[in-house]
Motif scaffolding. Structure first.
Motif, PDB file in Angstrom:
ATOM      1  N   THR A  27       0.821  -1.217   0.000  1.00  0.00           N
ATOM      2  CA  THR A  27       0.000   0.000   0.000  1.00  0.00           C
ATOM      3  C   THR A  27       0.854   1.267   0.000  1.00  0.00           C
ATOM      4  O   THR A  27       0.352   2.356   0.290  1.00  0.00           O
ATOM      5  N   TRP A  28       2.152   1.122  -0.306  1.00  0.00           N
ATOM      6  CA  TRP A  28       3.086   2.245  -0.211  1.00  0.00           C
ATOM      7  C   TRP A  28       2.689   3.415  -1.108  1.00  0.00           C
ATOM      8  O   TRP A  28       2.704   4.564  -0.673  1.00  0.00           O
ATOM      9  N   ASP A  29       2.324   3.138  -2.345  1.00  0.00           N
ATOM     10  CA  ASP A  29       1.985   4.227  -3.274  1.00  0.00           C
ATOM     11  C   ASP A  29       0.799   5.049  -2.777  1.00  0.00           C
ATOM     12  O   ASP A  29       0.808   6.283  -2.841  1.00  0.00           O
ATOM     13  N   ALA A  30      -0.207   4.360  -2.264  1.00  0.00           N
ATOM     14  CA  ALA A  30      -1.386   5.069  -1.745  1.00  0.00           C
ATOM     15  C   ALA A  30      -1.029   5.880  -0.499  1.00  0.00           C
ATOM     16  O   ALA A  30      -1.519   7.002  -0.314  1.00  0.00           O
ATOM     17  N   ALA A  31      -0.164   5.334   0.356  1.00  0.00           N
ATOM     18  CA  ALA A  31       0.230   6.058   1.571  1.00  0.00           C
ATOM     19  C   ALA A  31       1.042   7.296   1.231  1.00  0.00           C
ATOM     20  O   ALA A  31       0.853   8.358   1.834  1.00  0.00           O
ATOM     21  N   VAL A  32       1.950   7.179   0.264  1.00  0.00           N
ATOM     22  CA  VAL A  32       2.755   8.334  -0.148  1.00  0.00           C
ATOM     23  C   VAL A  32       1.876   9.389  -0.808  1.00  0.00           C
ATOM     24  O   VAL A  32       2.038  10.588  -0.570  1.00  0.00           O
ATOM     25  N   ALA A  33       0.921   8.957  -1.628  1.00  0.00           N
ATOM     26  CA  ALA A  33       0.018   9.909  -2.294  1.00  0.00           C
ATOM     27  C   ALA A  33      -0.856  10.642  -1.289  1.00  0.00           C
ATOM     28  O   ALA A  33      -1.193  11.815  -1.478  1.00  0.00           O
ATOM     29  N   GLN A  34      -1.222   9.967  -0.208  1.00  0.00           N
ATOM     30  CA  GLN A  34      -2.113  10.579   0.779  1.00  0.00           C
ATOM     31  C   GLN A  34      -1.376  11.518   1.726  1.00  0.00           C
ATOM     32  O   GLN A  34      -1.883  12.573   2.068  1.00  0.00           O
ATOM     33  N   GLY A  35      -0.179  11.140   2.201  1.00  0.00           N
ATOM     34  CA  GLY A  35       0.470  11.953   3.224  1.00  0.00           C
ATOM     35  C   GLY A  35       1.882  12.376   2.910  1.00  0.00           C
ATOM     36  O   GLY A  35       2.515  13.078   3.700  1.00  0.00           O
ATOM     37  N   GLY A  36       2.431  11.933   1.810  1.00  0.00           N
ATOM     38  CA  GLY A  36       3.807  12.263   1.478  1.00  0.00           C
ATOM     39  C   GLY A  36       4.765  11.173   1.927  1.00  0.00           C
ATOM     40  O   GLY A  36       4.445  10.324   2.760  1.00  0.00           O
ATOM     41  N   PHE A  37       5.960  11.215   1.343  1.00  0.00           N
ATOM     42  CA  PHE A  37       6.949  10.177   1.617  1.00  0.00           C
ATOM     43  C   PHE A  37       7.378  10.163   3.077  1.00  0.00           C
ATOM     44  O   PHE A  37       7.458   9.115   3.711  1.00  0.00           O
ATOM     45  N   VAL A  43       5.561   6.862   9.794  1.00  0.00           N
ATOM     46  CA  VAL A  43       4.515   6.058  10.433  1.00  0.00           C
ATOM     47  C   VAL A  43       4.867   4.573  10.375  1.00  0.00           C
ATOM     48  O   VAL A  43       4.725   3.843  11.364  1.00  0.00           O
ATOM     49  N   THR A  44       5.365   4.129   9.223  1.00  0.00           N
ATOM     50  CA  THR A  44       5.737   2.718   9.088  1.00  0.00           C
ATOM     51  C   THR A  44       6.898   2.375  10.009  1.00  0.00           C
ATOM     52  O   THR A  44       6.859   1.363  10.724  1.00  0.00           O
ATOM     53  N   ALA A  45       7.935   3.202  10.023  1.00  0.00           N
ATOM     54  CA  ALA A  45       9.099   2.940  10.878  1.00  0.00           C
ATOM     55  C   ALA A  45       8.711   2.975  12.356  1.00  0.00           C
ATOM     56  O   ALA A  45       9.171   2.141  13.146  1.00  0.00           O
ATOM     57  N   PHE A  46       7.878   3.934  12.733  1.00  0.00           N
ATOM     58  CA  PHE A  46       7.445   4.023  14.128  1.00  0.00           C
ATOM     59  C   PHE A  46       6.645   2.793  14.535  1.00  0.00           C
ATOM     60  O   PHE A  46       6.861   2.225  15.608  1.00  0.00           O
ATOM     61  N   GLY A  47       5.716   2.369  13.690  1.00  0.00           N
ATOM     62  CA  GLY A  47       4.891   1.198  14.009  1.00  0.00           C
ATOM     63  C   GLY A  47       5.712  -0.069  14.143  1.00  0.00           C
ATOM     64  O   GLY A  47       5.547  -0.841  15.109  1.00  0.00           O
ATOM     65  N   VAL A  48       6.623  -0.289  13.210  1.00  0.00           N
ATOM     66  CA  VAL A  48       7.464  -1.482  13.257  1.00  0.00           C
ATOM     67  C   VAL A  48       8.425  -1.401  14.446  1.00  0.00           C
ATOM     68  O   VAL A  48       8.597  -2.367  15.194  1.00  0.00           O
ATOM     69  N   GLY A  49       9.048  -0.250  14.637  1.00  0.00           N
ATOM     70  CA  GLY A  49       9.995  -0.088  15.747  1.00  0.00           C
ATOM     71  C   GLY A  49       9.343  -0.248  17.108  1.00  0.00           C
ATOM     72  O   GLY A  49       9.891  -0.922  17.991  1.00  0.00           O
ATOM     73  N   LEU A  50       8.191   0.370  17.290  1.00  0.00           N
ATOM     74  CA  LEU A  50       7.485   0.251  18.570  1.00  0.00           C
ATOM     75  C   LEU A  50       7.051  -1.187  18.820  1.00  0.00           C
ATOM     76  O   LEU A  50       7.191  -1.697  19.942  1.00  0.00           O
TER      77      LEU A  50
END
Length: 166
Positions: A27-37, A43-50
């Motif tokens: 879903t990377w393309d949709a996430a980047v289109a919605q909120g930016g790279f 958000v992805t790094a924070f979720g995985v790291g936490l």
């Protein structure tokens, strides 16, 4: 050695993190289109790291606080998936199936961590703490058994019997 339920919970939760990463990639393309790279990556790094941090603190260190934070994170994730299902926003096809599988692989470890069999792995008992790190001896520690409250020893010893006339 850790209980089997704790080790299994750790592997299942690691599998759920792998699915989280897979869904993020799909879903990377949709996430980047919605909120930016930057936002999508953060958000992805924070979720995985936490998730990894809480998992390690829970299964390896026995942290009760981390366990309850992991439960809270899981409840929030489950609520988000239920909201997606209720509003019809949950993706169909592969992404929807991976999202549901990731939720199941997140809930199962929580259940395993709350089983009674995991108690030695997540509770800090005096014996468990002494096997991992030597305990500092105090001036009250001795290698002899405690004396003074053993009534059987006093009754047998000389001078402690009332009817002996001593």
């Amino acid at each position: 050695m850790r209980p089997k339920s704790v080790a299994l919970a750790e592997w299942l939760y690691l599998a759920s993190i792998a699915l989280l990463i897979a869904v993020s990639v799909l879903t990377w393309d949709a996430a980047v289109a919605q909120g930016g790279f930057a936002l999508a990556a953060g958000v992805t790094a924070f979720g995985v790291g936490l998730s990894l941090l809480l998992l390690i603190l829970t299964t390896r260190r026995g942290s009760r606080v981390a366990l309850w934070l992991l439960v809270a994170l899981t409840v929030l994730g489950a609520a988000g998936v239920m909201l997606q299902v209720a509003t019809g926003v949950l993706a169909t096809g592969l992404i929807g199936m991976l999202t549901i599988a990731q939720l199941v692989l997140t809930i199962l470890p929580i259940v395993l961590l709350f089983r009674r069999a995991r108690a030695p792995g997540l509770t800090r008992s005096r014996t468990a703490a002494s096997t991992t790190m030597p305990r500092r001896r105090s001036r009250h520690d001795t290698d002899e058994p405690a004396r003074g409250h053993d009534h059987r020893r006093r009754a047998v010893g000389a001078g402690h019997c009332r009817g002996a006339g001593l």
